[in-house]
Scaffold this motif. Sequence first.
Motif, PDB file in Angstrom:
ATOM      1  N   SER A   5     -22.031 -14.360  -1.898  1.00 33.00           N
ATOM      2  CA  SER A   5     -22.676 -13.100  -1.545  1.00 33.00           C
ATOM      3  C   SER A   5     -21.612 -12.041  -1.317  1.00 33.00           C
ATOM      4  O   SER A   5     -20.549 -12.329  -0.762  1.00 33.00           O
ATOM      5  CB  SER A   5     -23.519 -13.289  -0.283  1.00 33.00           C
ATOM      6  OG  SER A   5     -24.152 -12.073   0.080  1.00 33.00           O
TER       7      SER A   5
ATOM      8  N   GLU B 241     -24.998 -12.781  -5.053  1.00 33.36           N
ATOM      9  CA  GLU B 241     -26.075 -12.240  -4.227  1.00 33.36           C
ATOM     10  C   GLU B 241     -25.618 -10.944  -3.561  1.00 33.36           C
ATOM     11  O   GLU B 241     -24.476 -10.843  -3.107  1.00 33.36           O
ATOM     12  CB  GLU B 241     -26.453 -13.272  -3.156  1.00 33.36           C
ATOM     13  CG  GLU B 241     -27.534 -12.821  -2.202  1.00 33.36           C
ATOM     14  CD  GLU B 241     -27.701 -13.789  -1.050  1.00 33.36           C
ATOM     15  OE1 GLU B 241     -27.448 -13.385   0.106  1.00 33.36           O
ATOM     16  OE2 GLU B 241     -28.058 -14.959  -1.315  1.00 33.36           O
ATOM     17  N   THR B 242     -26.483  -9.942  -3.495  1.00 33.99           N
ATOM     18  CA  THR B 242     -26.115  -8.648  -2.908  1.00 33.99           C
ATOM     19  C   THR B 242     -27.140  -8.185  -1.875  1.00 33.99           C
ATOM     20  O   THR B 242     -27.228  -6.991  -1.579  1.00 33.99           O
ATOM     21  CB  THR B 242     -25.966  -7.576  -4.008  1.00 33.99           C
ATOM     22  OG1 THR B 242     -27.215  -7.451  -4.710  1.00 33.99           O
ATOM     23  CG2 THR B 242     -24.870  -7.947  -4.990  1.00 33.99           C
ATOM     24  N   ASP B 243     -27.876  -9.107  -1.311  1.00 36.49           N
ATOM     25  CA  ASP B 243     -28.950  -8.741  -0.377  1.00 36.49           C
ATOM     26  C   ASP B 243     -28.425  -8.011   0.852  1.00 36.49           C
ATOM     27  O   ASP B 243     -29.138  -7.193   1.443  1.00 36.49           O
ATOM     28  CB  ASP B 243     -29.718  -9.992   0.069  1.00 36.49           C
ATOM     29  CG  ASP B 243     -30.510 -10.628  -1.070  1.00 36.49           C
ATOM     30  OD1 ASP B 243     -30.606  -9.991  -2.141  1.00 36.49           O
ATOM     31  OD2 ASP B 243     -31.017 -11.741  -0.891  1.00 36.49           O
TER      32      ASP B 243
ATOM     33  N   ASN C  71     -24.297 -13.923 -10.990  1.00 38.34           N
ATOM     34  CA  ASN C  71     -24.750 -14.876  -9.959  1.00 38.34           C
ATOM     35  C   ASN C  71     -24.222 -14.560  -8.567  1.00 38.34           C
ATOM     36  O   ASN C  71     -24.055 -15.464  -7.749  1.00 38.34           O
ATOM     37  CB  ASN C  71     -24.357 -16.319 -10.338  1.00 38.34           C
ATOM     38  CG  ASN C  71     -24.845 -16.697 -11.723  1.00 38.34           C
ATOM     39  OD1 ASN C  71     -26.014 -16.501 -12.041  1.00 38.34           O
ATOM     40  ND2 ASN C  71     -23.943 -17.209 -12.547  1.00 38.34           N
TER      41      ASN C  71
ATOM     42  N   LYS D  43     -25.100  -9.171  -9.893  1.00 38.26           N
ATOM     43  CA  LYS D  43     -26.240 -10.095  -9.941  1.00 38.26           C
ATOM     44  C   LYS D  43     -26.257 -10.873 -11.249  1.00 38.26           C
ATOM     45  O   LYS D  43     -26.604 -12.063 -11.284  1.00 38.26           O
ATOM     46  CB  LYS D  43     -27.542  -9.320  -9.751  1.00 38.26           C
ATOM     47  CG  LYS D  43     -27.714  -8.757  -8.349  1.00 38.26           C
ATOM     48  CD  LYS D  43     -28.961  -7.888  -8.247  1.00 38.26           C
ATOM     49  CE  LYS D  43     -29.080  -7.260  -6.872  1.00 38.26           C
ATOM     50  NZ  LYS D  43     -30.261  -6.350  -6.771  1.00 38.26           N
TER      51      LYS D  43
ATOM     52  N   LYS E  57     -23.107 -20.577   1.741  1.00 38.95           N
ATOM     53  CA  LYS E  57     -22.562 -19.653   0.753  1.00 38.95           C
ATOM     54  C   LYS E  57     -21.217 -19.086   1.186  1.00 38.95           C
ATOM     55  O   LYS E  57     -20.809 -19.174   2.346  1.00 38.95           O
ATOM     56  CB  LYS E  57     -23.555 -18.528   0.499  1.00 38.95           C
ATOM     57  CG  LYS E  57     -23.856 -17.672   1.717  1.00 38.95           C
ATOM     58  CD  LYS E  57     -25.019 -16.735   1.432  1.00 38.95           C
ATOM     59  CE  LYS E  57     -25.446 -15.998   2.703  1.00 38.95           C
ATOM     60  NZ  LYS E  57     -26.653 -15.184   2.479  1.00 38.95           N
TER      61      LYS E  57
ATOM     62  N   PRO F  35     -22.349 -20.689  -4.610  1.00 35.17           N
ATOM     63  CA  PRO F  35     -23.203 -19.711  -3.928  1.00 35.17           C
ATOM     64  C   PRO F  35     -22.356 -18.643  -3.255  1.00 35.17           C
ATOM     65  O   PRO F  35     -21.566 -18.941  -2.352  1.00 35.17           O
ATOM     66  CB  PRO F  35     -23.959 -20.555  -2.894  1.00 35.17           C
ATOM     67  CG  PRO F  35     -23.044 -21.716  -2.622  1.00 35.17           C
ATOM     68  CD  PRO F  35     -22.337 -21.998  -3.917  1.00 35.17           C
TER      69      PRO F  35
END
Length: 328
Positions: free
Chosen positions: A52, A76-78, A74, A71, A4, A50
């Motif tokens: 983040s 990612e924010t983990d 698309n 989000k 990513k 991908p």
Amino acid sequence: MKGKIICFGEALVRYQPAEDSFFNESNKVMAFPGGSEANVAVKLGQTGLPVSYISAAPDNQITREFLKILKDNNVETDGFLYRGDRIGSYILLSANGLSKGEVIYDRKYSSFSQIKTGEIDWNKIFEDCSWFHWTAITPALNEELAEVMKEALEIAYSKGITISVDLNYRNKLWQYGKSPLEVMPELVKYCHIIMGNIWASHNMLGTSIDSNLNRNTSPEEYFEFAKKNSIDLFSEYKDARIVANTFRFMDNSNHNLLFGSIHSRNKSLISPIYETNDIIDRIGSGDAFMAGAIASLYQDLDLQNIIDNAVQEGYHKLFVTGDFSNTK
């Protein structure tokens, strides 16, 4: 399969009046999610890559709405950090910045601005990562964040991750006693992709500039100077593989002329030239350019397609309200 793309920078709320003054007859102020690195992440997410986004903001409703928008695009924010008491913001002092582009920043003591070295687990962040994107805005905020940036870059570089930087120069932000020339060269030495423009390169990395370049200078002349600029950068930064520049000129509040150049160590190319008198929102155009370049490089396209796609994305953003771009 490639990993990513990580984008790191401050999450911001943009406020702007609905009319040409902040306190206006309608008493209306609009708000948009934004921030240069978030802008790039959203465009990459829309492209289907991908991606983040790493930042920090308080655990409150505004932050949750901000992250939901990411989000939904698309992203990612983990790895997002919930901390502190306030999210950074800026005020654009006219509707869409068209009649005047003055900005008031409100970023001191924000959650992001108080991140310290050792607080982010970069080894965990960079798991499954093949690309790390950052901008010169982060080390402009304070000395500690400049050290955080160096910490992240050292780890990313050691892992063989491709690193890109946007040399976006914000003179109002460099207020902690160090100039860009004292900070940026040490950080850019880790980078493989250097993006921005010839003036930012001069201000931040000390490359030469020709004071005779102006609005009447032809794109061909700018391209020739950009070639010289890229040679200087490749000579100084041994790991640099690509230099990409945006050129954007405004003759009035609704006008934009936009083109770009791209340079490898053995080839230089210029994009088509785009011009319009019907701008909707100029903010985020440069970030869309960066995202277009990153997406094309990530997909191993040829140089001409890379710069063409980057400029097309930058041009498209001129007709989209808010900081974030959208799908075409």
